[in-house]
Design an enzyme around this catalytic site. Structure first.
Site, short mmCIF file in Angstrom:
data_model
loop_
_atom_site.label_atom_id
_atom_site.label_comp_id
_atom_site.label_asym_id
_atom_site.label_seq_id
_atom_site.Cartn_x
_atom_site.Cartn_y
_atom_site.Cartn_z
N LYS A 1 -27.98 14.14 91.41
CA LYS A 1 -28.19 13.92 92.68
C LYS A 1 -26.77 14.06 93.05
CE LYS A 1 -32.88 12.98 92.60
NZ LYS A 1 -34.27 11.74 92.88
N ASP B 1 -37.98 14.31 100.29
CA ASP B 1 -39.09 14.54 98.69
C ASP B 1 -40.04 15.32 99.57
OD1 ASP B 1 -37.83 14.01 96.80
OD2 ASP B 1 -37.83 11.60 96.87
N GLN C 1 -35.19 6.68 95.50
CA GLN C 1 -35.63 6.70 93.76
C GLN C 1 -36.43 6.10 94.03
OE1 GLN C 1 -34.06 8.93 92.26
NE2 GLN C 1 -35.50 8.91 90.91
#
Ligand code: NAP
Length: 295
Positions: free
Chosen positions: A54, A121, A98
Site C-alpha cells: 500500500k 476503507d 490494518q
C-alpha cells in the site's frame, strides 16, 4: 462458450494513472500532496506485506505515505491516541488501520474513532449509512473495485439480476448496496441460504465473496453470466506447493459464464487502486474541492 477474462490488472493500472493525475492536480491547488496514513500493529507477515505494498502504491501515485508501526502489545488507549492525532493532522487525508488487530484490542472501537471523512476503507458506520441511503461517503475498496469491473464489462447494470454470496461488512453488504444503487435486482446469499445453486442460477451477475475455495460450480451458473470472484484463499496442493484459489471453480465456469475475473489478477489489483482513489477523493472533499473527474 469460453468466457471473456475480466482483466483487473489492466483496469487497476488505468485507475492508478487517473488517480496520479488527480493527485497532481490536488497538489497544485492545495500546495501539498494527498496523504495516506497506514497503521500496522504487530508484525503479522501478511499484514506487513499488505502495508508495504500500500505504501509503495501510494508513493507511486504521487501521494504522501505515513507509516505507523506499533508493537503488538500496544494498549487500546495508546492506539486511540494515535488515531486522534491522525484525525487532527491536516496533512493526512486517509487513515487505514490494518486488520486484524491483536486479540486484546477492540477493532470496532478503533474503526469508530476514525474521522469518517478520512475513513478511506469505508468501514465506519457513518459511511455504511451514507452508502445505504444513496449519499456520497467513502465506499469500501473491494466492492467499489468489483462495481468498476462490472460496469466496464456490462455497461449499464440497470434491471439485471445480481446475486452476492457473502454478507460481510467489508465486501458482501456494501457490494449489495452498490448494486442496488446501480438498479440491479439484488439477492444476498450466505451460509444459511437454502438451495444456493438454484439461487445463483437465476443471476446475470454473480459476486462471490465467501472464502470457500471453488464453492461455486460451473453448472450453478446461468449461461452468459458475468462472474466476479472476490475469494482468495491459499490452498495446499498435492505436490507440496500452495495455490491461490477463488470461490468459483474457474475452469468449469469458463465454459458457461460470459465473463469472469481470474484469481489472481481480477479483483485483487482493484482493491489497492480503489484505496488510492478514495484517498485522493477524500483529499479533495476535505479541502472543499469538487470530486476529481473520471474517478
Ligand atoms: P467473511 O467475513 O468470512 O464472510 C464470508 C461470508 O460468506 C459470510 O457472510 C458467510 O455467511 C458466507 N458463507 C460462508 N460459507 C458459506 C457457504 N457455504 N455458502 C454461502 N455463504 C457462505 O469473508 P470476507 O472478509 O467477506 O471475505 C470473503 C473472501 O474474499 C475471502 O476469501 C477473502 O480473502 C476475500 N477478500 C478478497 C479481497 C480482495 O481484495 N481480493 C478483499 C477482501 C476479501 P454467514 O454470514 O452466514 O456466516
Amino acid at each position: 462458450m469460453t468466457a471473456r477474462l475480466i482483466d483487473g490488472k489492466t483496469a487497476a493500472a488505468a485507475l492508478r494513472a487517473r488517480v496520479a493525475e488527480a493527485a497532481a492536480g490536488f497538489a497544485e491547488k492545495a500546495g501539498r500532496a494527498p496523504g495516506l496514513a497506514v497503521v500496522l500493529v504487530g508484525d503479522h507477515p501478511p499484514s506487513a506485506a499488505y502495508v508495504r505494498s500500500k505504501a509503495k502504491a501510494t508513493v507511486g501515485a504521487g501521494m504522501a505515505s505515513f507509516e505507523h508501526k506499533l508493537s503488538a502489545d500496544i494498549g487500546q488507549d495508546a492506539l486511540m491516541a494515535l488515531v486522534d492525532q491522525l484525525n487532527t493532522d491536516d496533512t493526512v487525508d486517509g487513515i487505514l488501520v490494518q486488520m486484524p488487530l491483536p486479540r486484546h484490542l477492540d477493532e470496532a472501537a478503533v474503526l469508530m474513532r476514525i474521522d469518517p471523512a478520512k475513513d478511506v476503507d469505508g468501514f465506519h458506520p457513518v459511511n455504511a449509512g451514507l452508502l445505504a441511503t444513496g449519499l456520497d461517503g467513502m465506499v469500501p475498496c473491494t466492492p467499489l473495485g468489483c462495481l468498476m469491473l462490472l460496469e466496464q464489462e456490462c455497461g449499464d447494470l440497470s434491471g439485471l439480476d445480481a446475486v452476492v454470496i457473502g454478507r460481510s461488512n467489508i465486501v458482501g453488504k456494501p457490494m449489495a448496496q452498490l448494486l442496488i444503487r446501480a438498479s440491479c435486482t439484488v439477492t444476498v446469499a450466505h451460509s444459511r441460504t437454502r438451495n444456493l445453486a438454484d439461487v445463483v442460477r437465476r443471476a446475470d451477475i454473480v459476486v462471490a465473496a465467501v472464502g470457500r475455495p471453488e464453492l461455486v460450480r460451473g453448472d450453478w451458473l446461468k449461461p452468459g453470466a458475468t462472474v466476479i470472484d472476490v475469494g482468495q484463499e491459499r490452498v495446499d496442493q498435492p505436490d507440496g506447493t500452495r495455490k491461490l484459489l477463488g470461490d468459483v471453480a474457474f475452469e468449469e465456469a469458463l465454459a458457461v459464464a460470459g465473463a469472469i475475473t481470474p484469481v489472481p489478477g481480477g479483483v485483487g489489483p482493484m482493491t489497492i487502486a480503489c484505496l488510492l482513489r478514495n484517498t485522493v477523493v477524500a483529499a479533495h472533499r476535505r479541502s472543499g474541492f469538487n470530486d476529481p473527474e473520471g474517478l
